[in-house]
Scaffold this motif. Structure first.
Motif, PDB file in Angstrom:
ATOM      1  N   THR A 224       0.831  -1.203   0.000  1.00 16.97           N
ATOM      2  CA  THR A 224       0.000   0.000   0.000  1.00 16.97           C
ATOM      3  C   THR A 224       0.865   1.253   0.000  1.00 16.97           C
ATOM      4  O   THR A 224       0.648   2.186  -0.792  1.00 16.97           O
ATOM      5  CB  THR A 224      -0.927   0.015   1.230  1.00 16.97           C
ATOM      6  OG1 THR A 224      -1.807  -1.109   1.168  1.00 16.97           O
ATOM      7  CG2 THR A 224      -1.754   1.295   1.278  1.00 16.97           C
ATOM      8  N   PHE A 225       1.858   1.271   0.886  1.00 18.69           N
ATOM      9  CA  PHE A 225       2.759   2.429   0.968  1.00 18.69           C
ATOM     10  C   PHE A 225       3.456   2.685  -0.372  1.00 18.69           C
ATOM     11  O   PHE A 225       3.500   3.819  -0.864  1.00 18.69           O
ATOM     12  CB  PHE A 225       3.797   2.199   2.066  1.00 18.69           C
ATOM     13  CG  PHE A 225       4.917   3.202   2.051  1.00 18.69           C
ATOM     14  CD1 PHE A 225       4.733   4.474   2.562  1.00 18.69           C
ATOM     15  CD2 PHE A 225       6.154   2.877   1.512  1.00 18.69           C
ATOM     16  CE1 PHE A 225       5.758   5.409   2.528  1.00 18.69           C
ATOM     17  CE2 PHE A 225       7.179   3.798   1.476  1.00 18.69           C
ATOM     18  CZ  PHE A 225       6.984   5.071   1.987  1.00 18.69           C
ATOM     19  N   GLY A 230       3.810   6.283  -4.714  1.00 20.81           N
ATOM     20  CA  GLY A 230       4.236   6.510  -6.090  1.00 20.81           C
ATOM     21  C   GLY A 230       3.133   7.106  -6.948  1.00 20.81           C
ATOM     22  O   GLY A 230       3.364   8.054  -7.711  1.00 20.81           O
ATOM     23  N   HIS A 231       1.935   6.563  -6.818  1.00 13.23           N
ATOM     24  CA  HIS A 231       0.826   7.054  -7.635  1.00 13.23           C
ATOM     25  C   HIS A 231       0.550   8.527  -7.381  1.00 13.23           C
ATOM     26  O   HIS A 231       0.412   9.314  -8.331  1.00 13.23           O
ATOM     27  CB  HIS A 231      -0.435   6.238  -7.345  1.00 13.23           C
ATOM     28  CG  HIS A 231      -1.665   6.792  -7.995  1.00 13.23           C
ATOM     29  ND1 HIS A 231      -1.925   6.648  -9.341  1.00 13.23           N
ATOM     30  CD2 HIS A 231      -2.711   7.504  -7.490  1.00 13.23           C
ATOM     31  CE1 HIS A 231      -3.066   7.253  -9.637  1.00 13.23           C
ATOM     32  NE2 HIS A 231      -3.564   7.772  -8.535  1.00 13.23           N
ATOM     33  N   LEU A 354       2.585  11.650   1.685  1.00 15.46           N
ATOM     34  CA  LEU A 354       3.993  11.568   1.312  1.00 15.46           C
ATOM     35  C   LEU A 354       4.163  11.672  -0.199  1.00 15.46           C
ATOM     36  O   LEU A 354       5.112  12.291  -0.689  1.00 15.46           O
ATOM     37  CB  LEU A 354       4.592  10.269   1.831  1.00 15.46           C
ATOM     38  CG  LEU A 354       4.735  10.170   3.350  1.00 15.46           C
ATOM     39  CD1 LEU A 354       5.292   8.801   3.741  1.00 15.46           C
ATOM     40  CD2 LEU A 354       5.637  11.280   3.890  1.00 15.46           C
ATOM     41  N   GLY A 355       3.236  11.046  -0.938  1.00 12.27           N
ATOM     42  CA  GLY A 355       3.319  11.136  -2.388  1.00 12.27           C
ATOM     43  C   GLY A 355       3.191  12.571  -2.869  1.00 12.27           C
ATOM     44  O   GLY A 355       3.956  13.025  -3.726  1.00 12.27           O
ATOM     45  N   GLY A 360       5.643  17.215  -5.014  1.00  9.77           N
ATOM     46  CA  GLY A 360       5.848  18.663  -4.968  1.00  9.77           C
ATOM     47  C   GLY A 360       7.318  19.033  -4.994  1.00  9.77           C
ATOM     48  O   GLY A 360       7.723  19.969  -5.695  1.00  9.77           O
ATOM     49  N   ALA A 361       8.137  18.292  -4.238  1.00  6.90           N
ATOM     50  CA  ALA A 361       9.575  18.552  -4.239  1.00  6.90           C
ATOM     51  C   ALA A 361      10.176  18.266  -5.612  1.00  6.90           C
ATOM     52  O   ALA A 361      11.067  18.990  -6.080  1.00  6.90           O
ATOM     53  CB  ALA A 361      10.247  17.693  -3.172  1.00  6.90           C
TER      54      ALA A 361
END
Length: 393
Positions: A224-225, A230-231, A354-355, A360-361
């Motif tokens: 899941t993580f 990634g998505h 987190l994605g 964004g970074a």
């Protein structure tokens, strides 16, 4: 079975399926609320004077809060009737979206988003185990697909619809529309869902204990993580990708996301029809498919036609993610459905946050198309994890 028993059972089913649909509508409204900024980053950023990367915090903040609230709400509200709890959470979401619609500054909008995170985390964690209480055992797989079809449908229909509303009436109208959708879901829950008394208490110690002793749950959380981080590193910034890399006009983005949505609905039900008998194979196909389509998008998605075709393929593959992962978690811990669901929801929403942060970074620091390579890399590692796992699911 006597005719009277058949009639009683038929009437019971008539009552339970509307309840399943009401829960699915609630999840759809909540997840649409969480993901709505995906299609509105550019107009919100332009109107409120922030960059696309900063606007991505509208996903990061509720995602982090939802990840924390999933286990907290599950434990602290363990004794509350499930219908009452779900109604309270959906009402909170509706109010928060109406505040977002009226926000005069980005700081106000961002401050309202944590309430959406609380609603999402708590609602989804509780709803994950409700199918077994709403329908007979033989209908649980279908009911689960319908309930968690609300997650997929939000990603692939709710966001495009919100984008179209935003393009036509402004981003504030999109937030107001989701707030009204939340009120409609609240009414459906109160009218259609029967009382669902709590079935016991749950302690915070049980959650890490389940994660520690259950290999299948650990694998499910890890996959899941990887998949969701990634998505959403890429999908959060799909509008800038389509505009800058493929030259797609802003006016066409909403329509393309609707096509992505239609493909995603198909993917959800295709996966839902297969996970009962072929869970590992279905999840492996989804992981490898996401790795392939995002890599191809990065290489070939440089023109409107190819980018549009690859976006539809992306939607088709991603549409099966939620039902496959949720089924994995429920099969891994059939006797601890709410605990397993809370861990899954925590991982899912933390990964959204987190994605969005990683994306964004990448967008602000490297290149817009870099997010596609990030997504492909995470999906590839997820595929390897599923392929090498030993848990017989």
């Amino acid at each position: 079975m006597f005719p009277s028993q058949i009639r009683d059972r038929s009437r019971s089913l008539d009552r339970t399926w509307p309840a399943v649909l009401a829960v699915a509508l609630g999840i759809f409204a909540l997840m649409t609320s969480e993901l709505l900024p995906v299609g509105l980053l550019t107009p919100i950023g332009s109107d409120l004077a922030v960059s696309d990367g900063t606007a991505g915090l509208m996903l990061t903040v509720p995602g982090l809060v939802a990840a924390a609230s999933a286990p907290v709400v599950t434990v602290t509200a363990a004794g509350v009737d499930r219908r009452v709890l779900l109604a309270a959470l959906i009402g909170l979401m509706a109010a928060a979206n109406l505040v977002c619609a009226a926000a005069p500054h980005f700081a106000v909008l961002l401050a309202a988003r944590p309430a959406i995170g609380v609603s999402i985390g708590g609602f989804w964690a509780i709803a994950g185990g409700l199918a077994v209480r709403l329908v007979p055992a033989e209908h649980v797989p279908l009911a689960t697909s319908i309930v968690f079809g609300g997650v997929s449908t939000a990603s692939v229909v709710g966001v495009p619809a919100g984008t179209l509303i935003g393009d036509l009436g402004g981003w504030r109208a999109a937030f107001a529309s989701v707030g009204m959708l939340g009120l409609a879901a609240l009414a459906a829950l109160l009218v259609l869902v029967p009382p669902l008394p709590s079935q016991g208490t749950l302690s915070f110690r049980e959650l890490p204990g389940l994660l520690r002793r259950n290999t299948g749950v650990r694998i499910g959380v890890l996959v899941t993580f990887l998949l969701i981080t990634g998505h959403f590193a890429a999908y959060t910034f799909v509008r800038p990708v389509l505009r800058e890399a493929a030259g797609v006009d802003d006016a066409l983005v909403g329509g393309l996301l609707m096509a992505y949505g239609a493909a995603g609905i198909a993917g959800n039900f295709v996966a839902g029809s297969r996970v009962g008998a072929h869970l590992r194979g279905t999840l492996l196909a989804i992981c490898t498919g996401l790795a392939a389509v995002t890599a191809l998008f990065a290489v070939l998605g440089t023109a409107p036609v190819t980018a549009s075709a690859l976006l539809v393929a992306w939607g088709l593959v991603y549409g099966g993610v939620s039902v496959s992962l949720q089924t994995w978690m429920l099969k891994a811990a059939p006797d601890a459905s709410e605990a397993a669901s809370s861990l899954f929801v925590a991982a899912f929403n933390l990964s959204i946050a987190l994605g969005a942060l990683v994306g964004g970074a990448t967008v602000d620091g490297l290149a817009t198309t870099g997010v596609l390579w990030v997504a492909g890399s995470f999906a590839l590692v997820a595929a390897a994890t599923v392929a090498t796992s030993r848990k017989p699911l």
